[in-house]
Design a protein around this motif. Structure first.
Motif, PDB file in Angstrom:
ATOM      1  N   ASP A 141      -4.072   1.807   3.695  1.00 18.67           N
ATOM      2  CA  ASP A 141      -4.089   2.894   2.704  1.00 18.67           C
ATOM      3  C   ASP A 141      -4.705   2.416   1.397  1.00 18.67           C
ATOM      4  OD1 ASP A 141      -2.780   4.885   4.313  1.00 18.67           O
ATOM      5  OD2 ASP A 141      -0.914   3.751   4.038  1.00 18.67           O
ATOM      6  N   SER A 144      -5.682   4.610  -1.634  1.00 17.54           N
ATOM      7  CA  SER A 144      -4.650   5.175  -2.503  1.00 17.54           C
ATOM      8  C   SER A 144      -3.717   4.136  -3.107  1.00 17.54           C
ATOM      9  CB  SER A 144      -3.809   6.204  -1.726  1.00 17.54           C
ATOM     10  OG  SER A 144      -3.200   5.604  -0.591  1.00 17.54           O
ATOM     11  N   ASP A 145      -3.468   3.009  -2.386  1.00 20.26           N
ATOM     12  CA  ASP A 145      -2.489   2.054  -2.927  1.00 20.26           C
ATOM     13  C   ASP A 145      -3.099   0.792  -3.525  1.00 20.26           C
ATOM     14  OD1 ASP A 145      -3.071   0.284  -0.798  1.00 20.26           O
ATOM     15  OD2 ASP A 145      -1.330   0.905   0.373  1.00 20.26           O
ATOM     16  N   ARG A 202      -3.144   0.568  12.651  1.00 19.99           N
ATOM     17  CA  ARG A 202      -2.656   0.430  11.279  1.00 19.99           C
ATOM     18  C   ARG A 202      -1.525  -0.591  11.167  1.00 19.99           C
ATOM     19  NH1 ARG A 202      -3.946   4.514   7.695  1.00 19.99           N
ATOM     20  NH2 ARG A 202      -1.846   4.461   6.766  1.00 19.99           N
TER      21      ARG A 202
END
Length: 398
Positions: A141, A144-145, A202
Motif C-alpha cells: 500500500d 497511501s502509507d 500482498r
C-alpha cells in the motif's frame, strides 16, 4: 493468545481473523556465504528438473522462451555506492531506493540523472561479516502509507522493521522511527539471508540463512534456513503450510533471491557450500534438503533444484523474472545467469552474461518489460573495487 518469537524458536502469537484467512487462501492458490563456502572441485553447471513438483496443466499453454537470450547494458545509472545490498524501485519513476549493508543507510537514486539523496540511517543496525542492512521492500500500500520495510542484523538477531518515508523532510531525516514487524531470526557472521519481497498475494516473503548452524535448516520450529511468509503486520500469513507458523518452506542454507513469474509461482536462489548453488521452485511446506542434501538428491523427501551450479560459477544473491526467464546475479561467479523457464522447470541450459565485466553482482530487479536494474557488489570486503564502484546498471534482456 499472543505469539512471540524467542531466540530461534517459534511460539504462539495471536491468530488472524477468519475473513482475512479466507481471502489470503484464495490469493495464495494462484500463486551460504557470499563466497559460496570453501570452493570444491570444479563441478560444471547442470540443469535439473525437480521430481518433487508436478507442473500445473496451464503450463502446457505457456510460451517457452528461446534457449538462447541476449543482454545489453544500456547505461550506468549511478556510481559511487558503498556496499549496496537491497534495491527497491519507487512506483511512478520516483527513484531507486538502495540500502547500504555496512553504513546502515537508505539512499534514493534518481534513475534518470543518477543523483543520490540519503534518506537516513536505520537505527540498530549491527554490521559485521555478512550482516548489516540487507533487503528492503515497499509496502503493498505504498501509494497511501509510504512505508519502507527493511531486514537487518541487530546486536541480537536479524529482524524486519518498517519506516515512514517522508520525501518533504531534509535529506538525512526522511526516515521515520522504525516499527519492528518481526524479530528473532538467527544471526551469524555468515548466512544471514536477508532478501524480502511482497508477493502477488500482498504477503511478505523473507529469505533467511541458518547463521552457520546447519541443524536449524531442518528444524521447523526455527526461523533459520527458511523462507517465511508473513502478513504486512508480521503475523504468520493465513494459508501457511504449518499451523500458526511463519515457515513457508525449509531445508535452505542461505536464501538471498526471491522472485515470481507471470503465473505467480515463487522461485528462490540459495548458496551451496562446497559443491552446488541452487535455483529452486518453491512449493509450500516442502523440504529443500540442507544439510542432508546439497543440489540434486535421490531422496524423494527433498525437493530438488530446477538448476544448479558449481559454487565458483554462481554464489547467487538476487533474482528477477523477465521475458520468460529467471535472471540470477552471481557474486563469486561475477556473472548474470539466465534460466529460461517452462512452468517450474528449466527449458534449456542456463546461459551466462557479463562474465567478469563488472565484478561481483548482488541484486537484480525488474524495471518493467524487458528491462532490469542490476547492482554490483565490489565494496563488500570480498570484491576488488574499481573506479566508480559500486554501481547500478540498466539492462535490456531477451
Amino acid at each position: 493468545m499472543d505469539r512471540r518469537v524467542e531466540g530461534t524458536k517459534i511460539v504462539r502469537r495471536r491468530a488472524v481473523t477468519a475473513v482475512l484467512a479466507a481471502s489470503a487462501l484464495l490469493l495464495a492458490a494462484g500463486c551460504s556465504s557470499d563466497s559460496g563456502g570453501t570452493p570444491g572441485p570444479a563441478a560444471g553447471r547442470s540443469s535439473n528438473p525437480s521430481a518433487a513438483q508436478s507442473a500445473p496443466s496451464r503450463e502446457a499453454a505457456e510460451e517457452t522462451p528461446p534457449a538462447k537470450g541476449t543482454v545489453k547494458v544500456v547505461r550506468t545509472v549511478a556510481e559511487g555506492l558503498n556496499s549496496p545490498w537491497g534495491l527497491a524501485p519507487v512506483p511512478g519513476g520516483g527513484g531507486l531506493l538502495v540500502s547500504s549493508r555496512d553504513e546502515g543507510t537508505i539512499t534514493r537514486v534518481d534513475e534518470k540523472s543518477g543523483a543520490k539523496t540519503e534518506l537516513g540511517e536505520v537505527p540498530g543496525v549491527s554490521a559485521a561479516g555478512e550482516g548489516g542492512l540487507l533487503g528492503i521492500a515497499l509496502s503493498p500500500d505504498y501509494a497511501s502509507d509510504r512505508m519502507i520495510y527493511a531486514y537487518f542484523t541487530s546486536a541480537s538477531d536479524n529482524r524486519i522493521v518498517r519506516m515512514l518515508y517522508d520525501a518533504d523532510k531534509p535529506a538525512g531525516e526522511q526516515l521515520g522511527a522504525p516499527d519492528t514487524v518481526f524479530k528473532g531470526i538467527p544471526k551469524g557472521f555468515i548466512h544471514n539471508g536477508g532478501r524480502i519481497a511482497f508477493g502477488p498475494d500482498r504477503m511478505l516473503y523473507v529469505g533467511t540463512g541458518e547463521s552457520g548452524d546447519k541443524g536449524l535448516s531442518q528444524d521447523k520450529e526455527s526461523l533459520g534456513g527458511k523462507i517465511l511468509r508473513l502478513t504486512p503486520e508480521g503475523e504468520p500469513a493465513p494459508g501457511n503450510p504449518f499451523p500458526d507458523s511463519p515457515v513457508y518452506s525449509y531445508g535452505h542454507r542461505n536464501v538471498q533471491g526471491l522472485a515470481w513469474d507471470t503465473e505467480q509461482r515463487l522461485f528462490a536462489a540459495e548458496f551451496g557450500q562446497d559443491t552446488w548453488d541452487e535455483l529452486n521452485a518453491i512449493k509450500p511446506g516442502d523440504n529443500y534438503g540442507w544439510p542432508e542434501a546439497e543440489g540434486t538428491s535421490d531422496d524423494a523427501k527433498y525437493h530438488n533444484p530446477l538448476a544448479q551450479w558449481g559454487t565458483d560459477e554462481a554464489s547467487p544473491s538476487g533474482i528477477a523474472h523477465a521475458e520468460g526467464s529467471i535472471w540470477m546475479a552471481g557474486l563469486k561467479g561475477k556473472r548474470l545467469w539466465r534460466i529460461p523457464l517452462k512452468g517450474t522447470e528449466a527449458s534449456a541450459d542456463p546461459q551466462a552474461f557479463l562474465d567478469g565485466e563488472y565484478g561481483r553482482l548482488r541484486t537484480v530487479v525488474s524495471a518493467g518489460g524487458n528491462k532490469l536494474w542490476l547492482t554490483t557488489s565490489n565494496t563488500d570486503g570480498r570484491g576488488t573495487p574499481k573506479e566508480g564502484d559500486d554501481r547500478i546498471l540498466e539492462l535490456e534482456v531477451s
